[in-house]
Design an enzyme around this catalytic site. Structure first.
Site, PDB file in Angstrom:
ATOM      1  N   LYS A 160       1.342  -1.524   0.128  1.00  0.00           N
ATOM      2  CA  LYS A 160       0.084   0.394  -0.162  1.00  0.00           C
ATOM      3  C   LYS A 160       0.834   1.230   0.216  1.00  0.00           C
ATOM      4  O   LYS A 160       1.051   2.146   0.953  1.00  0.00           O
ATOM      5  CB  LYS A 160      -0.901  -0.411   1.214  1.00  0.00           C
TER       6      LYS A 160
HETATM    7  N1  PPE Z   1      -7.941  -0.985  -3.046  1.00  0.00           N
HETATM    8  C1  PPE Z   1      -7.277   0.286  -2.830  1.00  0.00           C
HETATM    9  C2  PPE Z   1      -6.276   0.704  -3.817  1.00  0.00           C
HETATM   10  C3  PPE Z   1      -7.729   1.076  -1.750  1.00  0.00           C
HETATM   11  O1  PPE Z   1      -6.604   1.893  -2.146  1.00  0.00           O
HETATM   12  C4  PPE Z   1      -7.990   0.621  -0.019  1.00  0.00           C
HETATM   13  C5  PPE Z   1      -8.361   1.189   0.935  1.00  0.00           C
HETATM   14  C6  PPE Z   1      -8.483  -0.811  -0.819  1.00  0.00           C
HETATM   15  C7  PPE Z   1      -8.695  -1.226  -2.316  1.00  0.00           C
HETATM   16  C8  PPE Z   1      -9.580  -1.167   0.148  1.00  0.00           C
HETATM   17  O2  PPE Z   1      -8.558  -1.808   1.638  1.00  0.00           O
HETATM   18  P1  PPE Z   1      -9.234  -2.332   3.007  1.00  0.00           P
HETATM   19  O3  PPE Z   1      -9.346  -0.581   3.444  1.00  0.00           O
HETATM   20  O4  PPE Z   1      -7.847  -2.986   3.661  1.00  0.00           O
HETATM   21  O5  PPE Z   1     -10.383  -2.692   2.803  1.00  0.00           O
HETATM   22  N2  PPE Z   1      -8.499   2.773   0.398  1.00  0.00           N
HETATM   23  C9  PPE Z   1      -7.704   3.274   2.028  1.00  0.00           C
HETATM   24  C10 PPE Z   1      -7.701   4.955   1.306  1.00  0.00           C
HETATM   25  C11 PPE Z   1      -8.762   5.979   0.808  1.00  0.00           C
HETATM   26  C12 PPE Z   1      -8.207   6.800   0.823  1.00  0.00           C
HETATM   27  O6  PPE Z   1      -7.970   7.854   0.285  1.00  0.00           O
HETATM   28  O7  PPE Z   1      -7.067   7.450   0.821  1.00  0.00           O
HETATM   29  C13 PPE Z   1      -8.858   3.125   2.829  1.00  0.00           C
HETATM   30  O8  PPE Z   1     -10.326   2.880   2.379  1.00  0.00           O
HETATM   31  O9  PPE Z   1      -8.511   3.480   3.782  1.00  0.00           O
END
Ligand code: PPE
Length: 324
Positions: A160
């Site tokens: 990430k």
């Molecule tokens: N894909 C991406 C590209 C992504 O950024 C997130 C989280 C997810 C999938 C889902 O992952 P999880 O949160 O572990 O279920 N995106 C984070 C950041 C968003 C932002 O705009 O800043 C979040 O949801 O915290």
């Protein structure tokens, strides 16, 4: 909305005031995107007070991201988790969003980062519904992005990394420019990957589908939670490559993410998903997910870390008294 000032931000082991949480413009990560981060939510639970959701898994993913980029975090995972708990407490938050960041700091510039320190910060703030309150019930209108997700062996999707979000920004800005709430990106082979900040799930004939980790997706913690909850509810959940056209013929679609939680998708490229309303399986999964994070059902997987254990004990006592 600009940031509302919060009390304290944790920087390299110390709490600093919001106004003092600053870095130098020659910080490595600002020039080269050499940062790894997390997004974690803390929820008010029924009997345990505020509890951080899946802190262990978010911590592990952050350390995995750092390992991929050969960065040694100068704190143990245990210390890091303790710091997250302290950040919530220091700000006297109940519901909040935590944003840890590990990055190459200030020393010298040039791509090779070895002499730059590895700095760690954890901030928290109150963050409402990512795609709007309405979206949780009525869903969002999205398009398939003209931008692909990064190709394998270019930017590692399982890390990430802040740098990956330049791709997310392109997807999200393109969607906004055309009046959509979000974009769905395909991978370089044309298979469905994910949203700019969410994983995606599809439902057809009662079965739930989501792209595999090999389709350039982030290994979402919410994705993992939904797979687990979905299977326990008796649904078949299949991780498989999804061709783009499947998006137009499924019964239900929803996004998952820490910020987005579980958000239904109403239309894709102006094609109505199902009957245009939140589908029954989406609603079922959503209901279970919200019950879990709100502590309304037992924490059967050990996903909640209560922030104020004494307060939690008091709340349990009161609940017991109330129950007679
Ligand atoms: N894909 C991406 C590209 C992504 O950024 C997130 C989280 C997810 C999938 C889902 O992952 P999880 O949160 O572990 O279920 N995106 C984070 C950041 C968003 C932002 O705009 O800043 C979040 O949801 O915290």
């Amino acid at each position: 909305m600009p940031f509302e000032e919060v009390k304290k931000i944790w920087m390299n082991g110390q709490f600093v005031d919001f106004a003092d949480a600053k870095i130098h413009v020659l910080t490595h990560a600002l020039h080269y995107g050499s940062g790894l981060f997390e997004g974690i939510r803390c929820y008010v639970t029924k009997n345990q007070g505020p509890a951080i959701f899946r802190l262990n898994e978010h911590t592990r993913r952050l350390y995995d991201s750092c390992r991929i980029y050969r960065m040694d975090v100068p704190f143990s995972q245990e210390e890091f988790r303790a710091a997250c708990v302290e950040v919530v407490a220091a700000n006297e938050f109940e519901d909040c969003y935590l944003r840890p960041l590990v990055y190459r700091g200030f020393h010298s510039l040039g791509v090779y980062p070895a002499s730059c320190p590895v700095d760690v910060t954890i901030a928290a703030w109150q963050w409402g519904k990512y795609l709007g309150v309405e979206a949780i019930e009525h869903g969002v209108d999205v398009r398939v992005s003209s931008w692909n997700r990064m190709a394998p062996n270019t930017f590692p999707a399982l890390a990430k990394a802040t740098a990956n979000y330049m791709n997310s920004i392109l997807i999200r800005m393109e969607a906004a420019a055309d009046g959509y709430a979000e974009g769905i990106a395909l991978d370089v082979n044309g298979y469905v990957s994910e949203g700019s900040g969410e994983n995606i799930f599809l439902v057809r004939d009662g079965k739930i589908y989501t792209p595999p980790l090999g389709a350039s997706v982030l290994a979402g913690i919410t994705r993992d939670s939904i797979i687990r909850i979905g299977r326990d509810l008796g649904y078949e959940v299949i991780e498989t490559l999804i061709p783009r056209e499947m998006l137009y013929i499924v019964d239900e679609v929803f996004f998952t993410g820490t910020a987005a939680e579980v958000t239904p998708v109403r239309t894709i490229d102006r094609v109505t998903v199902g009957n245009g309303r939140r589908g029954p399986i989406t609603e079922h999964i959503q209901r279970e997910y919200f019950a879990y994070i709100g502590g309304e059902v037992p924490d059967r997987y050990g996903w909640l870390t209560p922030v104020y254990p004494e307060r939690a004990a008091a709340a349990r006592k009161l609940a017991a008294v109330a129950a007679g």
